[in-house]
Scaffold this active site. Structure first.
Site, PDB file in Angstrom:
ATOM      1  N   ASP A 233       0.943  -1.306   0.105  1.00  0.00           N
ATOM      2  CA  ASP A 233       0.000   0.051   0.025  1.00  0.00           C
ATOM      3  C   ASP A 233       0.762   1.224   0.144  1.00  0.00           C
ATOM      4  O   ASP A 233       1.294   1.758   1.000  1.00  0.00           O
ATOM      5  CB  ASP A 233      -0.802  -0.111   1.377  1.00  0.00           C
ATOM      6  CG  ASP A 233      -1.646   1.208   1.290  1.00  0.00           C
ATOM      7  OD1 ASP A 233      -1.797   2.116   0.369  1.00  0.00           O
ATOM      8  OD2 ASP A 233      -2.646   1.457   2.407  1.00  0.00           O
TER       9      ASP A 233
ATOM     10  N   GLU B 160      31.328   7.808  14.134  1.00  0.00           N
ATOM     11  CA  GLU B 160      31.588   7.703  12.736  1.00  0.00           C
ATOM     12  C   GLU B 160      31.920   6.325  12.079  1.00  0.00           C
ATOM     13  O   GLU B 160      32.904   5.960  12.529  1.00  0.00           O
ATOM     14  CB  GLU B 160      32.418   8.838  12.081  1.00  0.00           C
ATOM     15  CG  GLU B 160      32.468   9.054  10.520  1.00  0.00           C
ATOM     16  CD  GLU B 160      33.430  10.321  10.367  1.00  0.00           C
ATOM     17  OE1 GLU B 160      33.288  11.312  10.944  1.00  0.00           O
ATOM     18  OE2 GLU B 160      34.478  10.128   9.465  1.00  0.00           O
TER      19      GLU B 160
ATOM     20  N   GLU C 284      34.746  17.324  -1.504  1.00  0.00           N
ATOM     21  CA  GLU C 284      33.963  17.006  -0.189  1.00  0.00           C
ATOM     22  C   GLU C 284      33.071  18.042   0.031  1.00  0.00           C
ATOM     23  O   GLU C 284      33.383  19.251   0.318  1.00  0.00           O
ATOM     24  CB  GLU C 284      34.972  16.906   0.877  1.00  0.00           C
ATOM     25  CG  GLU C 284      34.397  16.516   2.302  1.00  0.00           C
ATOM     26  CD  GLU C 284      35.154  16.660   3.548  1.00  0.00           C
ATOM     27  OE1 GLU C 284      34.832  16.212   4.699  1.00  0.00           O
ATOM     28  OE2 GLU C 284      36.549  17.075   3.362  1.00  0.00           O
TER      29      GLU C 284
ATOM     30  N   ARG D  86      30.469  19.465   2.470  1.00  0.00           N
ATOM     31  CA  ARG D  86      30.162  19.234   3.951  1.00  0.00           C
ATOM     32  C   ARG D  86      28.792  19.293   4.475  1.00  0.00           C
ATOM     33  O   ARG D  86      28.623  19.360   5.716  1.00  0.00           O
ATOM     34  CB  ARG D  86      31.146  20.116   4.580  1.00  0.00           C
ATOM     35  CG  ARG D  86      32.624  19.688   4.153  1.00  0.00           C
ATOM     36  CD  ARG D  86      33.798  20.616   4.447  1.00  0.00           C
ATOM     37  NE  ARG D  86      33.771  20.844   5.875  1.00  0.00           N
ATOM     38  CZ  ARG D  86      34.549  20.065   6.680  1.00  0.00           C
ATOM     39  NH1 ARG D  86      35.149  19.043   6.336  1.00  0.00           N
ATOM     40  NH2 ARG D  86      34.548  20.460   8.074  1.00  0.00           N
TER      41      ARG D  86
END
Length: 437
Positions: free
Chosen positions: A49, A187, A326, A328
């Site tokens: 659904d 991390e 990178e 950020r």
């Protein structure tokens, strides 16, 4: 490949399979089936659904089909009776569902490939671990460590070790794991890979972090700023464009400025040009903007640099095949498929239109006066979800990237969130305003 999966399930005595996908908000969704239904699911998909999934469909257009992508099948090392497989979402008429976030990324990747690029990403995925009390999460961190701290083995370290062990066992190539700046903050870094593969792995990682943390009596959260006064949680995304055969990094030019190619510089230009428009996707919750404030290492200003970590975009050390940029500001609370899609699309637009970035800013932008930032032409990211949604709603570029369905449904859901948030009366207001007004 279907027969190989069925053979593996039989030989390994797998009993349960989770068919997984994501809603537009980045929440992992799953339908569990017994092993006896796997052959049918692989051949036909499974109905669900769609009106019950955030941003998918209204109640009058709710029937959808989750079709497993056989390449994503994995047996869980920590639960060998259980396997997972990630699905593409289809409509009953057999067409791909435009509101499937995975499809949004697949469309963006197809465009990159038409320009002879292969988009690769490597995220730094952060999260908090909090203690639980009476089955509910608290704001008490599981440790009081700091950046890269190493001490007596605690529950947080055990969680990290188990997660990277599982990822290594299933060849998902974790790079590293460490304690982050704030107490209870951790991390896990994923090795570079094709962006669709990495988005799938983030889906798996989100579910796995939650599951493993609970085994140790901890609650894992990807909330960008759960605790006032400490660093928030981000998901810096390292990214490159390779040649389609992956033998050349198209960001590298030994003779270019900073050894960056025109492709890299124009890609950076595109990200900066579209920074306002993409922020609502990269930072998609009201809480995201509690992280994006000066003083806690999170990027606030639209700029780029080579070494300066106060800039929105940084070019880390490493050239040749290691050349990358990178970004950020993304956070782990969002939808990685949509996040990767919009950053790629912004970069490709910069390449197509040859957008030149400004000069890199190598000074600490946080320490600059407003006048100095204005002199250098450094603008700020949106300061709230409401402001970010304003920029998103006016962007024809983002409407095209996301598609009408995701664009409109995302705005609807997030405007509702912003409206409800704005109406709240906070503890800060009661504490600081009630006594004087």
């Amino acid at each position: 490949m279907q027969q190989e999966i069925l053979k593996m399930v039989k030989e390994r005595s797998v009993k349960y399979i989770h068919l997984q996908f994501m809603d537009i908000l980045g929440q992992v969704k799953s339908v569990m089936i017994p092993h006896i239904m796997l052959e049918k699911a692989l051949s036909e998909g499974i109905l669900f659904d769609g009106s019950s999934i955030a941003g998918y469909a209204t109640i009058d257009e709710s029937d959808m089909r989750a079709v497993p992508d056989a390449k994503t099948f994995q047996i869980l090392p920590d639960d060998p009776k259980t396997a997972t497989i990630i699905c593409d979402i289809y409509l009953p008429n057999g067409k791909r569902f435009d509101g499937d976030p995975r499809y949004v990324l697949q469309r963006a990747l197809k465009k990159a490939e038409s320009m002879n690029f292969k988009f690769v990403t490597g995220p730094e995925f952060e999260f908090f671990l909090f203690k639980m009390r009476d089955g509910k999460p608290t704001l008490e961190p599981n440790d009081y460590g700091g950046y890269f701290d190493f001490g007596p083995v605690d529950q947080g370290e055990e969680v990290r070790k188990e997660i990277i062990g599982i990822f290594a066992d299933i060849d998902y190539m974790p790079e590293a794991a460490h304690h982050e700046v704030a107490p209870g903050q951790h991390e896990i870094d994923l090795r570079y890979g094709y962006a669709l593969t990495i988005a799938d792995r983030i889906l798996t990682l989100k579910a796995m972090i939650k599951r493993v943390a609970l085994k140790y009596g901890l609650y894992a959260t990807f909330m960008p700023k759960p605790v006032f006064g400490v660093n928030g949680t981000g998901m810096h995304v390292h990214q490159s464009l390779l040649s389609r055969d992956c033998n050349e990094n198209r960001f590298y030019d030994p003779n270019g400025p900073w050894e960056l190619s025109d492709v890299a510089l124009h890609y950076i230009g595109g990200l900066l040009k579209h920074a306002d428009e993409t922020t609502a996707i990269l930072n998609s919750w009201v809480n995201s903007y509690k992280r994006l404030v000066p003083g806690y290492e999170a990027p606030v200003y639209i700029s780029w640099a080579n070494l300066n970590r106060s800039a929105l975009i940084r070019v880390p050390a490493g050239r040749g095949m290691k050349t990358r940029i990178e970004l950020r500001n993304p956070d782990p609370a969002g939808n990685p498929y949509l996040q990767f899609a919009v950053m790629l699309a912004a970069g490709l637009d910069g390449i197509a239109k040859r957008v030149e970035p400004p000069e890199p800013v190598e000074q600490n932008i946080f320490a600059m006066s407003p006048e100095k930032r204005e002199e250098l032409g450094i603008k700020s990211l949106p300061e709230s979800l409401g402001e970010a949604l304003h920029h998103l709603s006016r962007s024809e570029f983002m409407r095209e990237v996301l598609g009408e369905h995701v664009f409109n449904h995302f705005l609807y859901v997030k405007r509702k969130e912003w409206s409800e948030y704005r109406a709240q009366v906070t503890e800060w207001e009661i504490k600081n305003l009630l006594p004087i007004l």
